[in-house]
Design a protein around this motif. Structure first.
Motif, mmCIF file in Angstrom:
data_model
loop_
_atom_site.group_PDB
_atom_site.id
_atom_site.type_symbol
_atom_site.label_atom_id
_atom_site.label_comp_id
_atom_site.label_asym_id
_atom_site.label_seq_id
_atom_site.Cartn_x
_atom_site.Cartn_y
_atom_site.Cartn_z
ATOM 1 N N ASN A 111 0.771 -1.254 0.000
ATOM 2 C CA ASN A 111 0.000 0.000 0.000
ATOM 3 C C ASN A 111 0.797 1.296 0.000
ATOM 4 N N SER A 112 2.100 1.230 0.139
ATOM 5 C CA SER A 112 2.865 2.481 0.241
ATOM 6 C C SER A 112 4.327 2.220 -0.099
ATOM 7 N N GLY A 113 5.068 3.310 -0.204
ATOM 8 C CA GLY A 113 6.492 3.193 -0.505
ATOM 9 C C GLY A 113 7.267 2.532 0.623
ATOM 10 N N ALA A 114 6.970 2.949 1.858
ATOM 11 C CA ALA A 114 7.676 2.366 3.004
ATOM 12 C C ALA A 114 7.416 0.858 3.052
ATOM 13 N N GLU A 115 6.171 0.486 2.809
ATOM 14 C CA GLU A 115 5.814 -0.938 2.881
ATOM 15 C C GLU A 115 6.485 -1.725 1.742
ATOM 16 N N ALA A 116 6.611 -1.097 0.594
ATOM 17 C CA ALA A 116 7.296 -1.765 -0.522
ATOM 18 C C ALA A 116 8.773 -1.986 -0.169
ATOM 19 N N ASN A 117 9.393 -0.962 0.436
ATOM 20 C CA ASN A 117 10.809 -1.107 0.812
ATOM 21 C C ASN A 117 10.991 -2.155 1.906
ATOM 22 N N GLU A 118 10.046 -2.213 2.847
ATOM 23 C CA GLU A 118 10.099 -3.262 3.883
ATOM 24 C C GLU A 118 10.062 -4.632 3.207
ATOM 25 N N GLY A 119 9.165 -4.776 2.238
ATOM 26 C CA GLY A 119 9.026 -6.057 1.527
ATOM 27 C C GLY A 119 10.316 -6.408 0.802
ATOM 28 N N GLU A 252 20.651 -2.337 -14.290
ATOM 29 C CA GLU A 252 19.358 -2.851 -13.820
ATOM 30 C C GLU A 252 19.464 -3.357 -12.388
ATOM 31 N N PRO A 253 18.387 -3.197 -11.620
ATOM 32 C CA PRO A 253 18.398 -3.731 -10.254
ATOM 33 C C PRO A 253 17.996 -5.214 -10.243
ATOM 34 N N ASP A 254 18.093 -5.848 -9.068
ATOM 35 C CA ASP A 254 17.511 -7.182 -8.874
ATOM 36 C C ASP A 254 16.098 -7.041 -8.325
ATOM 37 N N ILE A 255 15.905 -5.960 -7.557
ATOM 38 C CA ILE A 255 14.589 -5.669 -6.969
ATOM 39 C C ILE A 255 14.331 -4.176 -7.157
ATOM 40 N N MET A 256 13.071 -3.838 -7.454
ATOM 41 C CA MET A 256 12.706 -2.414 -7.579
ATOM 42 C C MET A 256 11.438 -2.182 -6.768
ATOM 43 N N THR A 257 11.397 -1.067 -6.054
ATOM 44 C CA THR A 257 10.162 -0.739 -5.341
ATOM 45 C C THR A 257 9.484 0.454 -6.004
ATOM 46 N N LEU A 258 8.152 0.408 -6.016
ATOM 47 C CA LEU A 258 7.340 1.471 -6.604
ATOM 48 C C LEU A 258 6.219 1.828 -5.640
ATOM 49 N N ALA A 259 5.666 3.008 -5.772
ATOM 50 C CA ALA A 259 4.457 3.391 -5.011
ATOM 51 C C ALA A 259 3.939 4.676 -5.657
ATOM 52 N N LYS A 260 3.749 5.710 -4.854
ATOM 53 C CA LYS A 260 3.340 7.041 -5.293
ATOM 54 C C LYS A 260 2.447 7.056 -6.552
ATOM 55 N N ALA A 261 3.052 7.285 -7.753
ATOM 56 C CA ALA A 261 2.234 7.541 -8.946
ATOM 57 C C ALA A 261 1.654 6.275 -9.567
ATOM 58 N N LEU A 262 2.004 5.113 -9.043
ATOM 59 C CA LEU A 262 1.612 3.856 -9.700
ATOM 60 C C LEU A 262 0.100 3.746 -9.906
ATOM 61 N N ALA A 263 -0.684 4.192 -8.930
ATOM 62 C CA ALA A 263 -2.143 4.087 -9.106
ATOM 63 C C ALA A 263 -2.803 5.465 -9.110
ATOM 64 N N SER A 264 -2.074 6.471 -9.607
ATOM 65 C CA SER A 264 -2.640 7.813 -9.817
ATOM 66 C C SER A 264 -3.332 8.396 -8.594
ATOM 67 N N GLY A 265 -2.899 8.030 -7.399
ATOM 68 C CA GLY A 265 -3.490 8.635 -6.196
ATOM 69 C C GLY A 265 -4.182 7.632 -5.293
ATOM 70 N N LEU A 266 -4.451 6.432 -5.775
ATOM 71 C CA LEU A 266 -4.936 5.396 -4.856
ATOM 72 C C LEU A 266 -3.712 4.801 -4.165
ATOM 73 N N PRO A 267 -3.858 4.409 -2.888
ATOM 74 C CA PRO A 267 -2.681 3.906 -2.157
ATOM 75 C C PRO A 267 -2.210 2.573 -2.709
ATOM 76 N N VAL A 268 -0.933 2.519 -3.074
ATOM 77 C CA VAL A 268 -0.377 1.284 -3.647
ATOM 78 C C VAL A 268 1.132 1.263 -3.426
ATOM 79 N N GLY A 269 1.682 0.081 -3.344
ATOM 80 C CA GLY A 269 3.126 -0.104 -3.350
ATOM 81 C C GLY A 269 3.394 -1.389 -4.113
ATOM 82 N N ALA A 270 4.588 -1.500 -4.687
ATOM 83 C CA ALA A 270 4.907 -2.742 -5.413
ATOM 84 C C ALA A 270 6.377 -3.073 -5.229
ATOM 85 N N VAL A 271 6.634 -4.368 -5.126
ATOM 86 C CA VAL A 271 8.007 -4.875 -5.131
ATOM 87 C C VAL A 271 8.118 -5.721 -6.395
#
Ligand code: PLP
Length: 422
Positions: A111-119, A252-271
């Motif tokens: 759901n968020s950048g911090a959570e993506a980085n934790e993952g 290139e990375p082995d892992i990338m984290t995303l959040a913020k603009a990924l869902a145009s304002g809905l809360p999201v994070g991705a690993v």
């Protein structure tokens, strides 16, 4: 409700964790936002790099409405089409998988950048322990970085101001100088399992390192068996004129984290991780109740598809470049500007004085931008901004900086006005 009342209510009932600006926003459309009293602003704050498609984008609204009627949320113990398709799109358009041929990666949603980085850190630790043994757990991060506000992520963040008062910090993090390979090498121990780094330090003041540094970092991680994690929470999703910032650097990375603009304002994070790393996670290892639910995933998929339309990112990159070019011209005339830097639609202006008063003057004149660190302005236009809107933002910013310089006697009152973007 009028702005004054909203501000009063906030001040009474909401925890006082933000140094809020004195306006209450009520509405947005494209590059524009309106406060609760109807005053119109050009929004180049973009919700801190979230509203990359601007406000109320028609495709986002359409998906939001259609998917909300269909299915908003189910547990992640069920399969859903939007999440599966979003993962496929992310993997196929990143380091994690070529467009054609066998896939090389997978995604996890939260759901968020911090959570993506934790993952990402959990994934790296488990991968390294399985591969090399239980002694592996340390992650090297950078001084001046920002990775989020959970206990582990304020520890990962290499800035004491975010850690003070919340000790004890989590074990397992060491800090190197951003852009300096020797400093990084000095931090490696037998316990090191990964390097976590922003391709451009966002909160740290839009700080950049060379492509050569990132390529050397990649080679070094391969040589030492370390995972390379790119935190693209702020700089990903088109912000720098490419879908992901690492694409500028040839590393290139082995892992990338995303959040913020990924869902145009809905809360999201991705690993997003390469297949051999992603395979480390087994059922029960990691989870998130809301992570990648059908509503968020459908909107994220539409956001990505929109950014991948031919010419979309190229256009944003061009507009950002010419905006920055004009600011560099302005710098020649106004010594209060000490540096202009950035990439694509992520632009920073360093000043020889505090940036906050400039932000407040821009707001008065109808332009929303923000300050990062004490003397740096950060300008984050929506990637959908029109050339005319970029010109207007430049006009306001130039006017405020010129007035400030004149007020301080730094330029003559009769100095010629700068040209605005053509
Ligand atoms: N990582 C970076 C690079 C960020 O810029 C941020 C937020 O600004 C985060 C992580 C934390 O994201 P969130 O606030 O969604 O937890």
């Amino acid at each position: 409700m009028e702005s004054k009342k909203i501000i009063e209510l906030t001040q009474h009932y909401v925890m006082n964790t933000y140094a809020r600006l004195p306006i209450a926003l009520a509405k947005g459309k494209g590059s524009w936002a309106w406060d609760a009293d109807g005053k119109k602003y050009l929004d180049f704050f973009s919700g801190l790099a979230v509203n990359n498609l601007g406000h109320a984008h028609s495709k986002v609204l359409k998906t939001l409405q259609t998917q909300a009627r269909e299915l908003m949320h189910v547990s992640n113990v069920f399969h859903t089409q939007p999440q599966a398709e979003l993962a496929e799109l992310l993997v196929k358009n990143s380091f994690a998988g070529p467009k054609e041929g066998p896939l090389r990666g997978r995604a996890f949603f939260c759901n968020s950048g911090a959570e993506a980085n934790e993952g990402a850190v959990k994934l790296a630790r488990k991968w390294a322990k399985k591969k090399f043994g239980p002694q592996k757990f340390e992650v090297i991060t950078m001084k001046n970085s920002f990775h989020g506000r959970t206990l582990a992520m304020i520890t990962a963040t290499g800035q004491e101001k975010y850690q003070k008062g919340f000790e004890p910090l989590m074990p397992g993090f060491r800090y190197a100088e951003f852009g300096n390979m020797e400093s990084l090498k000095a931090q490696v121990t037998d316990a090191t399992c990964a390097v976590l780094i922003e391709p451009i330090q966002g909160e740290g003041g839009v700080r950049m390192a060379s492509a050569e540094y990132f390529r050397e970092l990649r080679r070094f991680c391969d040589e030492k068996g370390l995972l390379l994690i790119f935190d693209e929470v702020q700089v990903g999703m088109g912000r720098t004129g490419k879908l992901f910032a690492y694409q500028h650097f040839g590393a290139e990375p082995d892992i990338m984290t995303l959040a913020k603009a990924l869902a145009s304002g809905l809360p999201v994070g991705a690993v997003v991780a390469k297949e051999d790393v992603a395979q480390t996670f087994e059922p029960g290892d990691h989870a998130s109740t809301f992570g990648g639910n059908p509503l968020v995933a459908a909107v994220a998929k539409t956001t990505l598809e929109t950014m991948l339309e031919p010419g979309f990112l190229e256009n944003a990159a061009k507009l950002g470049d010419s905006f920055m070019g004009q600011l560099k011209k302005l710098k020649k005339r106004l010594p209060i500007i000490t540096e202009v830097r950035g990439l694509g639609m992520m632009i920073a202006v360093d000043l020889d004085q505090p940036a906050k008063p400039i932000v407040l003057k821009c707001i008065e004149k109808g332009l929303l931008i923000n300050a990062v660190q004490e003397k740096t302005l950060r300008i984050l236009p929506p990637l959908t901004a029109k050339r005319s809107e970029m010109k207007e933002a430049l006009r306001i910013l130039a006017e405020v900086l010129e007035e400030t310089a004149k007020g301080q006697g730094v330029i003559a009152a009769a100095a010629p006005r700068m040209e605005v973007m053509s």
